[in-house]
Design a protein around this motif. Structure first.
Motif, PDB file in Angstrom:
ATOM      1  N   PHE A  42      12.317  26.821  53.653  1.00  0.00           N
ATOM      2  CA  PHE A  42      12.729  28.212  53.516  1.00  0.00           C
ATOM      3  C   PHE A  42      13.834  28.439  52.489  1.00  0.00           C
ATOM      4  CE2 PHE A  42      11.445  27.970  58.129  1.00  0.00           C
ATOM      5  CZ  PHE A  42      10.233  28.636  57.959  1.00  0.00           C
ATOM      6  N   ASN A  43      14.437  27.375  51.984  1.00  0.00           N
ATOM      7  CA  ASN A  43      15.649  27.537  51.188  1.00  0.00           C
ATOM      8  C   ASN A  43      15.407  28.322  49.899  1.00  0.00           C
ATOM      9  OD1 ASN A  43      18.400  27.157  50.503  1.00  0.00           O
ATOM     10  ND2 ASN A  43      17.850  25.419  49.210  1.00  0.00           N
ATOM     11  N   SER A  44      14.355  27.982  49.164  1.00  0.00           N
ATOM     12  CA  SER A  44      14.085  28.682  47.910  1.00  0.00           C
ATOM     13  C   SER A  44      13.791  30.160  48.158  1.00  0.00           C
ATOM     14  CB  SER A  44      12.901  28.024  47.186  1.00  0.00           C
ATOM     15  OG  SER A  44      12.584  28.725  46.002  1.00  0.00           O
ATOM     16  N   TYR A  45      13.041  30.455  49.204  1.00  0.00           N
ATOM     17  CA  TYR A  45      12.735  31.843  49.566  1.00  0.00           C
ATOM     18  C   TYR A  45      14.016  32.601  49.882  1.00  0.00           C
ATOM     19  CZ  TYR A  45      10.282  35.649  52.029  1.00  0.00           C
ATOM     20  OH  TYR A  45       9.797  36.866  52.441  1.00  0.00           O
ATOM     21  N   TRP A  46      14.890  31.982  50.658  1.00  0.00           N
ATOM     22  CA  TRP A  46      16.170  32.594  51.030  1.00  0.00           C
ATOM     23  C   TRP A  46      16.987  32.924  49.790  1.00  0.00           C
ATOM     24  CZ3 TRP A  46      21.395  31.416  50.581  1.00  0.00           C
ATOM     25  CH2 TRP A  46      22.271  31.992  51.511  1.00  0.00           C
ATOM     26  N   GLU A  47      17.054  31.962  48.850  1.00  0.00           N
ATOM     27  CA  GLU A  47      17.899  32.130  47.668  1.00  0.00           C
ATOM     28  C   GLU A  47      17.354  33.191  46.715  1.00  0.00           C
ATOM     29  OE1 GLU A  47      18.070  28.152  46.113  1.00  0.00           O
ATOM     30  OE2 GLU A  47      20.029  27.786  47.039  1.00  0.00           O
ATOM     31  N   THR A  48      16.033  33.280  46.558  1.00  0.00           N
ATOM     32  CA  THR A  48      15.451  34.162  45.543  1.00  0.00           C
ATOM     33  C   THR A  48      15.163  35.565  46.060  1.00  0.00           C
ATOM     34  OG1 THR A  48      13.215  33.366  46.044  1.00  0.00           O
ATOM     35  CG2 THR A  48      14.422  32.244  44.278  1.00  0.00           C
ATOM     36  N   ASN A  49      15.363  35.815  47.340  1.00  0.00           N
ATOM     37  CA  ASN A  49      15.024  37.120  47.899  1.00  0.00           C
ATOM     38  C   ASN A  49      16.206  37.839  48.554  1.00  0.00           C
ATOM     39  OD1 ASN A  49      12.030  37.577  47.516  1.00  0.00           O
ATOM     40  ND2 ASN A  49      12.010  35.525  48.419  1.00  0.00           N
ATOM     41  N   GLY A  50      17.402  37.470  48.157  1.00  0.00           N
ATOM     42  CA  GLY A  50      18.558  38.227  48.642  1.00  0.00           C
ATOM     43  C   GLY A  50      19.637  37.389  49.271  1.00  0.00           C
ATOM     44  N   GLY A  51      19.314  36.162  49.677  1.00  0.00           N
ATOM     45  CA  GLY A  51      20.326  35.237  50.174  1.00  0.00           C
ATOM     46  C   GLY A  51      21.134  35.775  51.333  1.00  0.00           C
ATOM     47  N   LEU A  52      22.431  35.585  51.245  1.00  0.00           N
ATOM     48  CA  LEU A  52      23.335  35.888  52.354  1.00  0.00           C
ATOM     49  C   LEU A  52      23.343  37.377  52.707  1.00  0.00           C
ATOM     50  CD1 LEU A  52      25.343  34.344  54.174  1.00  0.00           C
ATOM     51  CD2 LEU A  52      27.134  34.971  52.556  1.00  0.00           C
ATOM     52  N   ALA A  53      23.323  38.242  51.704  1.00  0.00           N
ATOM     53  CA  ALA A  53      23.426  39.677  51.982  1.00  0.00           C
ATOM     54  C   ALA A  53      22.216  40.197  52.743  1.00  0.00           C
ATOM     55  CB  ALA A  53      23.580  40.442  50.670  1.00  0.00           C
ATOM     56  N   VAL A  54      21.032  39.658  52.451  1.00  0.00           N
ATOM     57  CA  VAL A  54      19.806  40.152  53.067  1.00  0.00           C
ATOM     58  C   VAL A  54      19.469  39.407  54.355  1.00  0.00           C
ATOM     59  CG1 VAL A  54      17.295  40.321  52.749  1.00  0.00           C
ATOM     60  CG2 VAL A  54      18.845  41.047  50.919  1.00  0.00           C
ATOM     61  N   PHE A  55      19.660  38.095  54.368  1.00  0.00           N
ATOM     62  CA  PHE A  55      19.233  37.290  55.511  1.00  0.00           C
ATOM     63  C   PHE A  55      20.387  36.809  56.387  1.00  0.00           C
ATOM     64  CE2 PHE A  55      16.062  36.504  52.110  1.00  0.00           C
ATOM     65  CZ  PHE A  55      14.990  37.135  52.710  1.00  0.00           C
ATOM     66  N   GLY A  56      21.564  36.606  55.798  1.00  0.00           N
ATOM     67  CA  GLY A  56      22.679  36.039  56.547  1.00  0.00           C
ATOM     68  C   GLY A  56      22.577  34.534  56.655  1.00  0.00           C
ATOM     69  N   TYR A  57      23.491  33.948  57.398  1.00  0.00           N
ATOM     70  CA  TYR A  57      23.501  32.503  57.614  1.00  0.00           C
ATOM     71  C   TYR A  57      22.430  32.105  58.628  1.00  0.00           C
ATOM     72  CZ  TYR A  57      28.091  32.310  55.309  1.00  0.00           C
ATOM     73  OH  TYR A  57      29.118  32.394  54.407  1.00  0.00           O
ATOM     74  N   ASN A 156      10.643  39.044  45.956  1.00  0.00           N
ATOM     75  CA  ASN A 156      10.290  38.619  44.609  1.00  0.00           C
ATOM     76  C   ASN A 156       8.841  38.119  44.601  1.00  0.00           C
ATOM     77  OD1 ASN A 156      10.461  37.863  41.929  1.00  0.00           O
ATOM     78  ND2 ASN A 156      11.481  35.922  42.370  1.00  0.00           N
ATOM     79  N   ILE A 157       7.898  39.057  44.600  1.00  0.00           N
ATOM     80  CA  ILE A 157       6.469  38.726  44.643  1.00  0.00           C
ATOM     81  C   ILE A 157       5.807  39.290  43.397  1.00  0.00           C
ATOM     82  CG2 ILE A 157       4.290  39.016  45.874  1.00  0.00           C
ATOM     83  CD1 ILE A 157       5.847  39.224  48.452  1.00  0.00           C
ATOM     84  N   ALA A 158       5.241  38.410  42.580  1.00  0.00           N
ATOM     85  CA  ALA A 158       4.582  38.839  41.355  1.00  0.00           C
ATOM     86  C   ALA A 158       3.392  39.741  41.679  1.00  0.00           C
ATOM     87  CB  ALA A 158       4.120  37.622  40.554  1.00  0.00           C
TER      88      ALA A 158
END
Length: 459
Positions: A42-57, A156-158
């Protein structure tokens, strides 16, 4: 920030037991921010789609979990603001990872039905109108608010336009905006979406005026309180198993501190110190010869981590839960080389003369009605006195509350000469499930029939 953590534990006559290893692509955080790492899946998805602000820790480890809507199991990890699921049936598409409908789920948990609450009268000027649910999406001030936030964030979906990307991330609005009090006690303008809750915090800087609710944390509830210190942790587990607490002994504690220092400074997990190495001592050797040893590398290890490691290893656990022992000694040491170590003296103050008259045999763990057991291949033990007979097994079952049988191995060949039964699940136990264990057989020519239930947790 990424960190590598490893830990080893050792008991007399045993090989080394691994506790935890973090894969290279997992992302971990300082302990005060999260006790969990983002799984590599899940790490790449977390980082490229909003990270901490969108998903949190992250607030759980990634584990197989049953989706309540589909009834299927998926690799799942919970975050403060959302839940990520791995869907292998969507391999080769952008939808291998899907988001949970946490806005919908949290409203249901609160007993609210957005359809009963009703639709708005119709479209409003300057707002987005969603005919499907009958709600507007508006800004709270010029160019700033819920509409702008929704439109400026998306997966981030093409191949998708901006509207479709936002819809994939947040979903449709389920309510109109109104004043509500959130779980933190803030009364703010709030609007619910299928996958999120928007909150308007007008006193924050512009970039933080719209915040997403901590829906993942609210749905799971607060994590169980963690014991503080080694003695509290030991007696927490003993109390769960229905055992009397142990006391500590200052001399034994110092012996184990000296042995922990020897192991950490020399990075040498052992019960037998090498007198030629620095920090070797006769006092430290007493602890080394009489108990559990543990070694950890990487930031963040604590004395409680050592106790939890021993509880996950059958031979170490059975000494820690030995019912007639009244006193332990413990030492923990963190060296400048990044290594931590711990020793637990479980033998120096044993009182095994009381074993034959002790009425609480066998000792079961996870204990009856125990909660927060990790959904892993967690060993299940049933134990009798050390200097006694080996039990004879007639039958063993492990099953969920809905009758699903859990494959496992069963053995009476316990580590370090203990007498009892070890059940080891073939696969990780399902998360958030009631598990019933049933073991029958005989001990000392007397039949026994032990049945008990415990509960696994997501964290």
């Amino acid at each position: 920030m990424q960190k590598l953590r490893w830990g080893l534990i050792c008991l007399l006559g045993l090989s080394l037991w691994p506790i935890q290893a973090v894969a290279a692509r997992e992302q971990c955080f300082p302990a005060e921010q999260s006790a969990y790492c983002i799984d590599a899946s899940f790490n790449s998805y977390w980082e490229t789609n909003g990270g901490l602000a969108v998903f949190g820790y992250p607030i759980t480890w990634a584990d197989n979990e049953t989706n309540a809507d589909t009834g299927q199991q998926y690799l799942t990890q919970w975050f403060e603001r959302n839940r990520l699921e791995w869907h292998p049936e969507n391999a080769g598409t952008p939808y291998v990872i899907l988001l949970g409908l946490l806005g919908k789920d949290r409203l249901q948990q609160l007993g609210r039905d957005p359809f009963v609450e009703g639709r708005e009268a119709g479209p409003r000027d300057g707002c987005l109108w969603f005919e499907q649910t009958g709600h507007n999406l508006c800004d709270q001030q010029a160019g700033l608010g819920f509409r702008s936030y929704w439109e400026n964030h998306g997966l981030n979906i093409a191949g998708l336009n901006a509207y479709e990307r936002s819809l994939q991330l947040f979903g449709l609005p389920l309510t109109e905006p109104k004043m509500e009090t959130n779980a933190s006690g803030d009364t703010v303008v709030t609007q619910w979406f299928e996958r999120a809750r928007f909150e308007w915090h007008p006193n924050n800087p512009d970039q933080f005026k719209v915040l997403l609710g901590l829906l993942g944390s609210e749905i799971l509830g607060p994590p169980p309180p963690q014991p503080q210190g080694w003695l509290e942790a030991v007696n927490f587990y003993r109390a769960n198993a229905g055992l009397a607490p142990v006391a500590e002994d200052a001399v034994l504690n110092d012996n184990c501190f000296q042995h922990a220092r020897y192991m950490a400074e020399n990075r040498h997990l052992t019960h037998d110190q090498d007198p030629s190495l620095p920090w070797a001592s006769p006092a430290g050797q007493i602890c080394g010869s009489n108990g559990n040893a543990w070694l950890g590398g990487g930031a963040g290890w604590t004395a409680v981590d050592a106790v939890e490691g021993w509880m996950s290893s059958p031979g170490h656990r059975l000494w820690l839960l030995y019912p007639t022992t009244p006193v332990f000694g413990f030492g923990f040491y963190r060296a400048e080389n990044g290594t931590s170590a711990a020793g637990l003296d479980v033998l120096s103050r044993t009182a095994m003369d009381a074993d034959e008259t002790y009425a609480g045999w066998p000792i079961r763990y996870p204990a009856d009605a125990e909660r927060f057991i990790p959904p892993s291949k967690y060993p299940i033990t049933l134990s009798w006195r050390y200097f006694g007979d080996n039990p004879i097994i007639s039958s063993t079952t492990i099953e969920t509350s809905n009758g699903v049988q859990i494959a496992h191995s069963a053995s009476t060949d316990l580590p370090a000469g203990h007498k009892g039964v070890l059940l080891l699940p073939t696969n990780p136990l399902p998360a958030n499930s009631r598990i019933t264990v049933h073991v029958t057989g005989s001990y000392d020519n007397i039949p026994f029939d032990s049945r008990w239930t415990f509960t696994t947790s997501r964290r």
